[in-house]
Design an enzyme around this catalytic site. Structure first.
Site, PDB file in Angstrom:
ATOM      1  N   HIS A  14       0.849  -1.216   0.000  1.00  0.00           N
ATOM      2  CA  HIS A  14       0.000   0.000   0.000  1.00  0.00           C
ATOM      3  C   HIS A  14       0.878   1.257   0.000  1.00  0.00           C
ATOM      4  O   HIS A  14       1.386   1.672   1.040  1.00  0.00           O
ATOM      5  CB  HIS A  14      -0.894   0.002   1.237  1.00  0.00           C
ATOM      6  CG  HIS A  14      -1.903   1.108   1.249  1.00  0.00           C
ATOM      7  ND1 HIS A  14      -3.207   0.921   1.637  1.00  0.00           N
ATOM      8  CD2 HIS A  14      -1.812   2.425   0.926  1.00  0.00           C
ATOM      9  CE1 HIS A  14      -3.868   2.068   1.549  1.00  0.00           C
ATOM     10  NE2 HIS A  14      -3.038   2.994   1.127  1.00  0.00           N
ATOM     11  N   HIS A  16       1.266   5.399  -1.784  1.00  0.00           N
ATOM     12  CA  HIS A  16       0.842   6.515  -2.642  1.00  0.00           C
ATOM     13  C   HIS A  16       2.104   7.143  -3.218  1.00  0.00           C
ATOM     14  O   HIS A  16       2.865   7.785  -2.496  1.00  0.00           O
ATOM     15  CB  HIS A  16       0.061   7.547  -1.840  1.00  0.00           C
ATOM     16  CG  HIS A  16      -1.165   6.962  -1.208  1.00  0.00           C
ATOM     17  ND1 HIS A  16      -2.387   6.949  -1.844  1.00  0.00           N
ATOM     18  CD2 HIS A  16      -1.348   6.322  -0.034  1.00  0.00           C
ATOM     19  CE1 HIS A  16      -3.268   6.333  -1.067  1.00  0.00           C
ATOM     20  NE2 HIS A  16      -2.660   5.942   0.039  1.00  0.00           N
ATOM     21  N   LYS A 100      -9.421  -1.113  -6.106  1.00  0.00           N
ATOM     22  CA  LYS A 100      -9.346  -0.335  -4.875  1.00  0.00           C
ATOM     23  C   LYS A 100     -10.661   0.399  -4.657  1.00  0.00           C
ATOM     24  O   LYS A 100     -11.102   1.188  -5.501  1.00  0.00           O
ATOM     25  CB  LYS A 100      -8.209   0.681  -4.960  1.00  0.00           C
ATOM     26  CG  LYS A 100      -8.137   1.627  -3.774  1.00  0.00           C
ATOM     27  CD  LYS A 100      -7.624   0.967  -2.497  1.00  0.00           C
ATOM     28  CE  LYS A 100      -7.807   1.880  -1.300  1.00  0.00           C
ATOM     29  NZ  LYS A 100      -6.804   1.725  -0.271  1.00  0.00           N
ATOM     30  N   HIS A 137     -10.397   0.891   1.375  1.00  0.00           N
ATOM     31  CA  HIS A 137     -10.288   1.854   2.467  1.00  0.00           C
ATOM     32  C   HIS A 137     -11.560   1.645   3.289  1.00  0.00           C
ATOM     33  O   HIS A 137     -12.632   2.077   2.890  1.00  0.00           O
ATOM     34  CB  HIS A 137     -10.197   3.276   1.914  1.00  0.00           C
ATOM     35  CG  HIS A 137      -9.970   4.289   2.978  1.00  0.00           C
ATOM     36  ND1 HIS A 137      -8.768   4.939   3.145  1.00  0.00           N
ATOM     37  CD2 HIS A 137     -10.781   4.739   3.962  1.00  0.00           C
ATOM     38  CE1 HIS A 137      -8.858   5.752   4.194  1.00  0.00           C
ATOM     39  NE2 HIS A 137     -10.071   5.654   4.703  1.00  0.00           N
ATOM     40  N   HIS A 175      -4.780  -0.774   5.971  1.00  0.00           N
ATOM     41  CA  HIS A 175      -4.414   0.034   7.144  1.00  0.00           C
ATOM     42  C   HIS A 175      -5.354  -0.167   8.337  1.00  0.00           C
ATOM     43  O   HIS A 175      -6.099   0.731   8.718  1.00  0.00           O
ATOM     44  CB  HIS A 175      -4.251   1.522   6.795  1.00  0.00           C
ATOM     45  CG  HIS A 175      -5.234   2.087   5.792  1.00  0.00           C
ATOM     46  ND1 HIS A 175      -6.585   2.012   5.956  1.00  0.00           N
ATOM     47  CD2 HIS A 175      -5.037   2.757   4.629  1.00  0.00           C
ATOM     48  CE1 HIS A 175      -7.180   2.603   4.929  1.00  0.00           C
ATOM     49  NE2 HIS A 175      -6.255   3.057   4.118  1.00  0.00           N
TER      50      HIS A 175
HETATM   51  C1  NCD Z   1      -3.927   8.922   1.746  1.00  0.00           C
HETATM   52  C2  NCD Z   1      -3.437   9.957   0.729  1.00  0.00           C
HETATM   53  O1  NCD Z   1      -2.899  10.980   1.154  1.00  0.00           O
HETATM   54  O2  NCD Z   1      -3.559   9.699  -0.485  1.00  0.00           O
HETATM   55  N1  NCD Z   1      -4.108   9.585   3.004  1.00  0.00           N
HETATM   56  C3  NCD Z   1      -4.140   9.002   4.217  1.00  0.00           C
HETATM   57  O3  NCD Z   1      -4.467   9.695   5.182  1.00  0.00           O
HETATM   58  N2  NCD Z   1      -3.812   7.746   4.393  1.00  0.00           N
HETATM   59  C4  NCD Z   1      -5.169   8.266   1.277  1.00  0.00           C
HETATM   60  C5  NCD Z   1      -5.553   7.039   2.095  1.00  0.00           C
HETATM   61  O4  NCD Z   1      -4.956   5.978   1.960  1.00  0.00           O
HETATM   62  O5  NCD Z   1      -6.470   7.141   2.897  1.00  0.00           O
HETATM   63 ZN    ZN Z   2      -3.563   4.906   1.499  1.00  0.00          ZN
END
Ligand code: NCD
Ligand code: ZN
Length: 348
Positions: A14, A16, A100, A137, A175
């Site tokens: 996971h 970003h 997702k 999520h 998460h």
């Molecule tokens: C993530 C993001 O910034 O893209 N933010 C977060 O708080 N984890 C998105 C996500 O996974 O919820």
């Molecule tokens: Zn995330």
């Protein structure tokens, strides 16, 4: 107690990576440790189709440091318009590793997510039939639900019924932040597995709110109670196959983390494997780090574990506070940056 540990090279289920200059700066932090990582699709606009994912994968590959064999694994951002034939094509062509699900407005860049799960029945039927996993999520977005209850209510209202409606659909609850989620995953495995971040193994809502407000500790789902945190540590260090590594590394520029409202997301990649090692060490469970970091994830996703290895050593070092993006005027705060960490990655 051992001062060094060698494990199969881990994967991060996971991450970003963002795009453009942010991606260029951040991707090497993941590639320094992990062989593969699930690339989250919440760009603006999101990665919604096989063609979107092929193009994004090329940009991610081009951001790899010279000589790196790091491989991004692509995901499809579900909307009410997701086409079952397109996801099947993406899966068969080796593009999509997972779907997702973002409930609409649940988190950063989730505005185009799903408001009515029932409208995705044909997508879920197809994913179930072809063996394409659904990652999610897991937070209820009904505004009547308290933010600290969102995960548990999502499990009761949405995820529980979904596992019964599509019993052959493999899922990943991303998460995990609550004891309730830890218990649900264990009870529903092998259909459902869960990822756990480094920061949710360390932080509680008291760390975020109890000593001055700390937007650097703010992410979705928000950290919960000490009882929840202990349940997450127990789950991770158990080595049980239903739990595995997913950092949810989510970089935001410093200015966005300090603005009102502050952006949700913690940039964990530069310190993640080091912190996982520390958590496992403190729990006397270093011998189970490999299962959590390198074996359980690929098994759930139906992939082979990595063949090569990494070594971690117990040496104190100070993590940098920020990562520069396109020059130091735009920089991203690093989780536990500026602090002394007890484990580090040994030189290859
Ligand atoms: C993530 C993001 O910034 O893209 N933010 C977060 O708080 N984890 C998105 C996500 O996974 O919820
Ligand atoms: Zn995330």
């Amino acid at each position: 107690m051992s001062d060094r540990i060698t494990i199969r090279r881990p994967d991060d289920w996971h991450v970003h990576f963002r795009d453009g200059a942010m991606m260029q700066a951040c991707l090497p932090e993941t590639a320094r440790v992990f062989a593969r990582a699930i690339a989250m699709p919440n760009l603006t606009p999101p990665v919604r189709t096989t063609d979107d994912a092929i193009a994004y994968r090329e940009r991610l590959r081009a951001a790899r440091p010279a000589g790196s064999s790091f491989e991004p694994l692509m995901t499809c951002y579900l909307t009410h318009d997701t086409d079952p034939d397109d996801i099947e094509r993406g899966f068969r062509e080796g593009v999509f590793a997972a779907l997702k699900l973002y409930p609409a407005h649940a988190t950063t860049n989730a505005a185009e997510g799903v408001t009515d799960l029932n409208r995705l029945d044909r997508v879920f039927e197809r994913a179930e039939k072809i063996g394409l996993p659904l990652s999610m999520h897991g937070e209820e977005v009904d505004p009547a639900i308290d933010i600290f209850d969102r995960e548990a209510v999502f499990i009761d209202r949405r995820l529980g019924p979904l596992t019964e409606k599509f019993p052959g659909l493999k899922m990943i609850l991303e998460h995990l932040t609550t004891a309730a989620a830890v218990d649900f995953v264990r009870a529903k495995f092998p259909q459902v597995a869960g990822t756990i971040t480094p920061h949710h193994l360390e932080l509680t809502r008291t760390d975020m709110l109890g000593h001055g407000m700390r937007p650097d500790y703010y992410c979705m789902p928000v950290a919960k109670t000490e009882r929840d945190r202990r349940a997450l540590v127990a789950a991770a260090v158990s080595g049980e196959p239903c739990y595995f590594l997913g950092t949810d590394s989510a970089p935001h520029p410093l200015a966005r983390k300090r603005s009102i409202p502050a952006a949700a997301g913690i940039f964990a990649a530069p310190t993640a494997i080091e912190i996982y090692a520390d958590v496992f060490d403190r729990a006397g469970a270093l011998d189970r780090l490999e299962a959590f970091a390198s074996l359980n994830g690929p098994r759930h996703y139906g992939m082979a574990p990595n063949e090569d290895q990494i070594t971690l050593e117990r040496v104190e070092w100070q993590a940098p506070e920020t990562l520069a993006v396109n020059g130091p005027e735009e920089c991203v705060p690093i989780y536990r940056g500026g602090q002394t960490l007890r484990w580090r990655l040994a030189a290859a």
